[in-house]
Design a protein around this motif. Structure first.
Motif, PDB file in Angstrom:
ATOM      1  N   ASN A  49       0.913  -1.318   0.021  1.00  0.00           N
ATOM      2  CA  ASN A  49      -0.038  -0.103   0.078  1.00  0.00           C
ATOM      3  C   ASN A  49       0.828   1.327   0.002  1.00  0.00           C
ATOM      4  N   PRO A  50       1.833   1.403  -0.893  1.00  0.00           N
ATOM      5  CA  PRO A  50       2.726   2.554  -0.816  1.00  0.00           C
ATOM      6  C   PRO A  50       2.013   3.715  -1.374  1.00  0.00           C
ATOM      7  N   ARG A  51       2.619   4.938  -0.843  1.00  0.00           N
ATOM      8  CA  ARG A  51       2.256   6.010  -1.506  1.00  0.00           C
ATOM      9  C   ARG A  51       3.392   6.713  -2.333  1.00  0.00           C
ATOM     10  N   HIS A  54       3.979   1.885  -7.421  1.00  0.00           N
ATOM     11  CA  HIS A  54       2.821   0.735  -7.136  1.00  0.00           C
ATOM     12  C   HIS A  54       2.927  -0.227  -8.286  1.00  0.00           C
ATOM     13  N   THR A  74       0.703   6.041  -7.079  1.00  0.00           N
ATOM     14  CA  THR A  74      -0.676   6.087  -6.397  1.00  0.00           C
ATOM     15  C   THR A  74      -0.951   7.494  -5.854  1.00  0.00           C
ATOM     16  N   HIS A  75       0.057   8.421  -5.889  1.00  0.00           N
ATOM     17  CA  HIS A  75      -0.460   9.712  -5.743  1.00  0.00           C
ATOM     18  C   HIS A  75      -0.655  10.425  -6.597  1.00  0.00           C
TER      19      HIS A  75
END
Ligand code: FAD
Ligand code: ZN
Lengths: 96, 416
Positions: A49-51, A54, A74-75
């Protein structure tokens, strides 16, 4: 709306044609019998679940219906690459 | 701190409301605190308030990277209810609902809690069976719940489309009359003001960049305003919880997704309750200003961007228009997204960790606003005693390794 390049159809298509299948490259335990409860829990429920960068699986659900991998931020939601199942990502942000 | 009252409102009106005192101070961080709460959303602020009020711990800082209540607290559709299926969850949410009922008086701040009732629609036979089951479970747990048929739904919401020829006909609903909505900002501000009054330092524009752990125990946090020491650190950072946990080398079974909502232009009062449908991912209520407050489903992909894809909104609005054909020409004013921390069993994590003095309260996902006072209340106990509050006990991180999950997907789903 994401635009995703399907590496099998070799076409850029709209997000609605695809379904998301979560984090990629999670290896199935080779010897399930020997796993502890804690290890099973980790395998089934815990994701990175990285910011940021991914690696994730998508399915071209209303197209060729095949799974493939996407490297996405994901950001910012920027997609860096898509690649076929069994292949490795080339964009890894320094990590491998 | 002056008390808010009808009289003070009158007095200040004579001065054109120009010298109300500040609702809270804006102190510089001290060198160290007994407890640092990371995240100044409703849950974090409520935790601070109850720590100070009920556990006598007042040397506390709430550290917020943006502004107070600017995260999901300010982005949600404010539905409050407690009709969850399993004992553990329904008790937790019902504890929160009890607190909602005295909250404005307790905080001396009008949180505009309005118990206008919440309806969850069923569209097919299986939905109705699930509704029956959940309502029965609720009643066994002493929670107000009833099953409505189409006719009864129509009596409460006359504008609903009760035709049986539509794609998702309304076959009935579950109905919790004691549920409702509250003013989200006021909840954050009320807890903030209450906590400040009890001596809690509220530090905004202060991002935690690292959690410092020495010999298995937490010693403080590194922030963009420097190091702040602490005996205990309690993280209440919703969608960013995984990122914050990683700072202490802890993994959480969470995935962060965008969740969107939108409001229409203000219209005259037309719907005086909350209508939700898990199946078609749409829910609607009307705010006191008159705008329709509409919530969508989550975007399927992981995302920290506080925005999602347009087709999700489109999908929700097509469902809203089918249920309420008269809304089809209402214009939408604003749309936005929040980052929700979804948990595999759709239940929160309220837990100690393997680092001494480090606690997490997260995983509320798409539906934590309703729990705000209860969440703060049980988490404060957990932090103060280093021992879970009895209601929080089932919600530890360990459950994902022991298998004691509390599956609330049916009651939580995407709808709230
Ligand atoms: C569109 C939408 C609709 C929703 N509808 C409902 C609903 O109808 N009913 C319901 O019950 N729930 C609903 N929810 C869910 C609900 O909003 C959340 O569960 C709840 O508000 C979470 O509160 P919180 O205080 O934990 O989080 P937040 O309010 O998000 O607070 C977390 C805070 O932590 C801060 N933070 C993060 N990282 C750091 C860091 N490193 N350093 C310092 N601070 C940090 C953030 O800036 C943020 O202010 C909805 C959510 C969304 C997005
Ligand atoms: Zn394809």
């Amino acid at each position: 709306m994401l635009h995703i390049y399907c590496p099998y159809c070799e076409e850029m298509r709209e997000e609605e044609e695809f379904s998301y299948s979560g984090e990629a490259h999670i290896a199935r335990p080779l010897d399930p019998e020997s796993l502890t409860d804690a290890e099973w829990g980790d395998y089934v429920f815990f994701r990175t679940n990285p910011r940021g960068l991914h690696h994730e699986m998508w399915n071209h659900a209303v197209g060729c219906r095949r799974y493939f991998n996407v490297t996405r931020n994901t950001h910012t939601y920027e997609i860096y690459e898509t690649y076929k199942m069994g292949e490795q990502p080339t964009v890894t942000g320094g990590k491998s | 701190m002056k008390k808010y009252s009808g009289f003070s409102l009158f007095k200040h009106s004579l001065k054109h409301h120009e010298d109300w005192q500040k609702a809270w101070r804006s102190p510089r961080p001290k060198k160290s605190y007994d407890v640092i709460i990371v995240g100044g959303g409703g849950h974090g602020l409520a935790t601070a308030y109850y720590l100070a009020k009920e556990h006598g711990i007042t040397n506390i800082a709430v550290v917020e990277k943006g502004y107070l209540g600017g995260g999901n607290t300010a982005r949600n559709t404010t539905i409050v209810r407690s009709n969850y299926l399993w004992d553990e969850a329904s008790k937790l949410y019902d504890h929160a609902l009890d607190l909602w009922y005295g909250l404005s008086q307790d905080l001396n701040y009008n949180v505009m809690f309005s118990s206008r009732g919440v309806m969850n629609l069923g569209h097919n036979l299986q939905d109705m069976r699930d509704i029956e089951r959940r309502v029965n479970a609720n009643r066994l747990n002493g929670i107000d719940a009833a099953v409505l048929n189409t006719q009864e739904v129509k009596e409460i919401v006359p504008i609903i489309n009760d035709s049986q020829d539509i794609r998702y006909p309304v076959l009935g609903a579950s109905w919790q009359k004691t549920g409702g909505v509250a003013r989200h900002d006021a909840v954050a501000w009320g807890f903030a003001r209450g906590a400040d009054q009890l001596g809690v330092d509220l530090i905004q524009q202060c991002e935690v960049t690292d959690i410092v752990v020495e010999q298995g125990a937490v010693t403080g946090v590194q922030t963009n305003q420097g190091f702040i020491g602490a005996k205990k650190v309690a993280c209440v950072t919703a969608g960013n919880s995984g990122v914050v946990a990683a700072m202490a080398g802890i993994r959480l079974p969470l995935e962060s997704h965008p969740l969107q909502a939108l409001v229409s232009e203000p219209i005259k009062p037309i719907i005086d309750t909350v209508v939700m449908s898990n199946a078609v991912h749409a829910y609607v209520s009307q705010s006191d200003k008159g705008d329709l407050v509409i919530g969508a489903g989550i975007d399927s992909y992981n995302g920290y961007g506080q925005r999602g894809s347009f087709h999700v909104v489109e999908h929700t609005l097509s469902a809203i228009c089918e249920l309420f054909p008269m809304f089809s020409r209402v214009r939408m004013n604003r749309a936005w997204g929040g980052v929700v921390d979804t948990c595999p069993d759709a239940c929160p994590i309220i837990s100690k960790t393997r680092v001494d003095g480090l606690y997490f309260n997260c995983g509320w996902g798409t539906g934590g606003f309703k729990a705000t006072p209860g969440s703060g209340h049980v988490f404060a106990h957990t932090v103060a005693h280093d021992e879970p509050h009895p209601l929080a006990k089932p919600f530890t991180i360990d459950r994902f390794n022991t298998g004691h999950l509390i599956d609330e997907h049916g009651a939580a789903g995407v709808a709230h």
